[in-house]
Design an enzyme around this catalytic site. Sequence first.
Site, short mmCIF file in Angstrom:
data_model
loop_
_atom_site.label_atom_id
_atom_site.label_comp_id
_atom_site.label_asym_id
_atom_site.label_seq_id
_atom_site.Cartn_x
_atom_site.Cartn_y
_atom_site.Cartn_z
N HIS A 89 0.81 -1.23 0.00
CA HIS A 89 0.00 0.00 0.00
C HIS A 89 0.84 1.27 0.00
CE1 HIS A 89 -0.02 1.24 4.43
NE2 HIS A 89 0.54 0.06 4.49
N CYS A 123 1.11 5.79 11.39
CA CYS A 123 0.91 4.40 10.99
C CYS A 123 -0.10 3.68 11.87
CB CYS A 123 2.23 3.66 11.00
SG CYS A 123 3.24 4.18 9.63
N1 PLP Z 1 8.13 0.21 7.87
C1 PLP Z 1 8.01 1.51 7.58
C2 PLP Z 1 9.23 2.35 7.40
C3 PLP Z 1 6.74 2.08 7.44
O1 PLP Z 1 6.62 3.38 7.16
C4 PLP Z 1 5.60 1.26 7.62
C5 PLP Z 1 4.25 1.83 7.55
O2 PLP Z 1 4.07 3.02 7.62
C6 PLP Z 1 5.78 -0.10 7.89
C7 PLP Z 1 7.06 -0.59 8.01
C8 PLP Z 1 4.62 -1.03 8.05
O3 PLP Z 1 4.11 -1.43 6.81
P1 PLP Z 1 2.63 -2.03 6.71
O4 PLP Z 1 1.69 -0.88 6.86
O5 PLP Z 1 2.58 -2.66 5.35
O6 PLP Z 1 2.47 -3.04 7.78
#
Ligand code: PLP
Length: 370
Positions: A188, A308
């Site tokens: 995504h 996030c």
């Molecule tokens: N690693 C980084 C640097 C991110 O920015 C994010 C999400 O923002 C993730 C990992 C996690 O990814 P996911 O949303 O696919 O679990």
Amino acid sequence: MTVYLDHNATTPLRAEAREAALRALDVGGNPSSVHAAGRAARKIIEDARETVAALLGARADEVVFTSGGTEAANLALAGRDAAAVIVSAVEHPCVLEAAPGAARAPVDADGVIDLGALEALLVDAPAETLVCVMAANNETGAVQPIADVIELAKAHGARVFVDAVQAAGRLDINFAAMGADYMSVSSHKLGGPAGAGALLVRDGAPVSRLVRGGGQERGLRAGTENLAGIAGFAAACAAVQTAPRAGPELRDALEQSLRAVAPDVVIFAEGRERLNNTTCFASPGVAGETALIALDLEGVCVSYGAACSSGKTAPSHVLRAMGAADDLAPCALRVSTGWTTTMADIEAFLSAFETVYARLAPRAPLAAVG
Ligand code: PLP
């Protein structure tokens, strides 16, 4: 009309990804079934593996599909003793919380890992220690010296996990040339659907299974594959690979105008190599949380620190690790552009920010009239 400038949180679905995901939803077979419907589903998965690998300069058999970047990081860290893990202090929580108790390598004021401190940690580290360093930071966009980290780690017999979730599609990534043992990516963030991603695993690098109960993904990730998610993920990777990559023009225009509106603005990691799409800034005295809500009311979507995890409003661990002043870190906002962004979006943001800033910025005390 909404102006969406939060692409590091998620980037809108690309048309190619939507179409591929919808087509896959209608396939109907289970990729593990041997009949024709199963084989049709299997072909989608294996074609997707090739496409994802091609974007990242990897081999298809190095790609393990997961539910996203978080699971990929957890898979890389599964079963490891914290005494044999070193993480940079600015890693995403999916790394920090998957390795509680790991040694933290500090970063400088721009959020770039301190290679001397990393080396000192490696000297005392047990064999097969895993060093986790992200290619680019999700909050500030700061790019890490991955080649130096890998060279140092290898010199001490350590393995390396690179979180490339924000870097994929934005920087040149070549898993083969890079020499990392593991790398994570997320659908995504590339314009594919959420709920798909991958861990790349170099031949011979050990992996402990996280999800058990099936032989999918070479036994490394049990469970019937997310066919539509994986198909959409691969279509997004293909689109990213062929689309011209954005330069820093929008970011630079934004930052220049930001300074004109708020001359005291602090732009984090400004002098360092950063992703072309990310500006993390703070206006002293203007609370980020309040500014975010005010901007939202003006129709502009940005984020406060990292966005996030839903509703997260705690001051950023990244800015804290960079030594940002206690009264400055809560003022941080992140603007991140992406494949849908135009100069008109930047102008709309600046106009909204000007309104919000005029309302929220602390005023200098009026001089006494003598
Ligand atoms: N690693 C980084 C640097 C991110 O920015 C994010 C999400 O923002 C993730 C990992 C996690 O990814 P996911 O949303 O696919 O679990």
